[in-house]
Design a protein around this motif. Structure first.
Motif, PDB file in Angstrom:
ATOM      1  N   ILE A   6       0.865  -1.176   0.000  1.00  0.00           N
ATOM      2  CA  ILE A   6       0.000   0.000   0.000  1.00  0.00           C
ATOM      3  C   ILE A   6       0.900   1.224   0.000  1.00  0.00           C
ATOM      4  N   ASP A   7       0.630   2.144  -0.928  1.00  0.00           N
ATOM      5  CA  ASP A   7       1.464   3.338  -0.972  1.00  0.00           C
ATOM      6  C   ASP A   7       1.100   4.273   0.180  1.00  0.00           C
ATOM      7  N   TYR A   8       2.077   5.029   0.641  1.00  0.00           N
ATOM      8  CA  TYR A   8       1.899   5.880   1.811  1.00  0.00           C
ATOM      9  C   TYR A   8       0.784   6.916   1.649  1.00  0.00           C
ATOM     10  N   GLU A  10      -2.079   6.716   0.140  1.00  0.00           N
ATOM     11  CA  GLU A  10      -3.353   6.038   0.387  1.00  0.00           C
ATOM     12  C   GLU A  10      -3.456   5.592   1.842  1.00  0.00           C
ATOM     13  N   LEU A  11      -2.374   5.108   2.383  1.00  0.00           N
ATOM     14  CA  LEU A  11      -2.336   4.677   3.768  1.00  0.00           C
ATOM     15  C   LEU A  11      -2.627   5.856   4.697  1.00  0.00           C
ATOM     16  N   LEU A  12      -2.006   7.005   4.435  1.00  0.00           N
ATOM     17  CA  LEU A  12      -2.217   8.179   5.285  1.00  0.00           C
ATOM     18  C   LEU A  12      -3.631   8.730   5.136  1.00  0.00           C
ATOM     19  N   ARG A  13      -4.208   8.652   3.934  1.00  0.00           N
ATOM     20  CA  ARG A  13      -5.608   9.070   3.765  1.00  0.00           C
ATOM     21  C   ARG A  13      -6.527   8.198   4.622  1.00  0.00           C
ATOM     22  N   SER A  14      -6.262   6.899   4.645  1.00  0.00           N
ATOM     23  CA  SER A  14      -7.108   6.000   5.438  1.00  0.00           C
ATOM     24  C   SER A  14      -6.925   6.256   6.940  1.00  0.00           C
ATOM     25  N   LEU A  15      -5.698   6.527   7.360  1.00  0.00           N
ATOM     26  CA  LEU A  15      -5.484   6.892   8.763  1.00  0.00           C
ATOM     27  C   LEU A  15      -6.208   8.196   9.081  1.00  0.00           C
ATOM     28  N   GLY A  16      -6.171   9.139   8.152  1.00  0.00           N
ATOM     29  CA  GLY A  16      -6.869  10.411   8.342  1.00  0.00           C
ATOM     30  C   GLY A  16      -8.365  10.214   8.482  1.00  0.00           C
ATOM     31  N   GLN A  17      -8.932   9.329   7.675  1.00  0.00           N
ATOM     32  CA  GLN A  17     -10.361   9.047   7.781  1.00  0.00           C
ATOM     33  C   GLN A  17     -10.687   8.454   9.145  1.00  0.00           C
ATOM     34  N   PHE A  18      -9.865   7.513   9.600  1.00  0.00           N
ATOM     35  CA  PHE A  18     -10.079   6.910  10.918  1.00  0.00           C
ATOM     36  C   PHE A  18     -10.015   7.980  12.005  1.00  0.00           C
ATOM     37  N   PHE A  57      -5.461   4.136  20.036  1.00  0.00           N
ATOM     38  CA  PHE A  57      -5.954   3.042  19.208  1.00  0.00           C
ATOM     39  C   PHE A  57      -4.765   2.305  18.613  1.00  0.00           C
ATOM     40  N   VAL A  58      -4.897   1.005  18.477  1.00  0.00           N
ATOM     41  CA  VAL A  58      -3.902   0.196  17.784  1.00  0.00           C
ATOM     42  C   VAL A  58      -4.612  -0.436  16.589  1.00  0.00           C
ATOM     43  N   LEU A  59      -4.094  -0.161  15.391  1.00  0.00           N
ATOM     44  CA  LEU A  59      -4.656  -0.734  14.171  1.00  0.00           C
ATOM     45  C   LEU A  59      -3.640  -1.684  13.566  1.00  0.00           C
ATOM     46  N   SER A  60      -4.066  -2.904  13.327  1.00  0.00           N
ATOM     47  CA  SER A  60      -3.177  -3.864  12.668  1.00  0.00           C
ATOM     48  C   SER A  60      -3.114  -3.533  11.182  1.00  0.00           C
ATOM     49  N   HIS A  61      -2.161  -4.119  10.492  1.00  0.00           N
ATOM     50  CA  HIS A  61      -2.068  -3.932   9.043  1.00  0.00           C
ATOM     51  C   HIS A  61      -3.337  -4.432   8.363  1.00  0.00           C
ATOM     52  N   GLU A  62      -3.901  -5.524   8.877  1.00  0.00           N
ATOM     53  CA  GLU A  62      -5.136  -6.072   8.304  1.00  0.00           C
ATOM     54  C   GLU A  62      -6.303  -5.108   8.481  1.00  0.00           C
ATOM     55  N   GLU A  63      -6.414  -4.512   9.657  1.00  0.00           N
ATOM     56  CA  GLU A  63      -7.491  -3.545   9.891  1.00  0.00           C
ATOM     57  C   GLU A  63      -7.353  -2.341   8.963  1.00  0.00           C
ATOM     58  N   LEU A  64      -6.134  -1.905   8.758  1.00  0.00           N
ATOM     59  CA  LEU A  64      -5.900  -0.772   7.869  1.00  0.00           C
ATOM     60  C   LEU A  64      -6.210  -1.141   6.419  1.00  0.00           C
ATOM     61  N   ARG A  65      -5.875  -2.347   5.999  1.00  0.00           N
ATOM     62  CA  ARG A  65      -6.239  -2.799   4.646  1.00  0.00           C
ATOM     63  C   ARG A  65      -7.760  -2.800   4.465  1.00  0.00           C
ATOM     64  N   TYR A  66      -8.471  -3.184   5.507  1.00  0.00           N
ATOM     65  CA  TYR A  66      -9.933  -3.184   5.460  1.00  0.00           C
ATOM     66  C   TYR A  66     -10.464  -1.758   5.280  1.00  0.00           C
TER      67      TYR A  66
END
Length: 87
Positions: A6-8, A10-18, A57-66
């Motif tokens: 996962i590129d950073y 997209e990853l940071l956008r998903s963290l931002g949404q969370f 909060f602790v998010l696993s890589h799997e949770e972040l992929r979801y």
């Protein structure tokens, strides 16, 4: 089991949404071998008003992929924008 990288951005956008969903301010994000730690401040209502509460909060890589997959699916179902901002 091998997962696609996962590129950073997209990853940071998903963290931002969370972070927005949790209504966090003053956020710290830490990556570690099993996922991500997100720490911030939120507000909780009380009989006297609102108080600031630290939330971790602790998010696993799997949770972040979801979360990322949910964001991708949501983008697919949104109608394209009609019209433009400037004429």
């Amino acid at each position: 089991m091998q997962h696609e990288r996962i590129d950073y951005p997209e990853l940071l956008r998903s963290l931002g949404q969370f972070i927005q969903q949790q209504h966090l301010n003053e956020v710290a994000i830490l990556e570690f071998d099993r996922g991500w730690i997100i720490s911030g401040v939120t507000y909780q209502s009380t009989a006297q008003g609102f108080i600031r509460v630290v939330a971790d909060f602790v998010l696993s890589h799997e949770e972040l992929r979801y979360i990322i997959q949910q964001m991708r699916d949501q983008r697919k179902t949104e109608p394209p924008h009609k019209g433009r901002w400037l004429g």
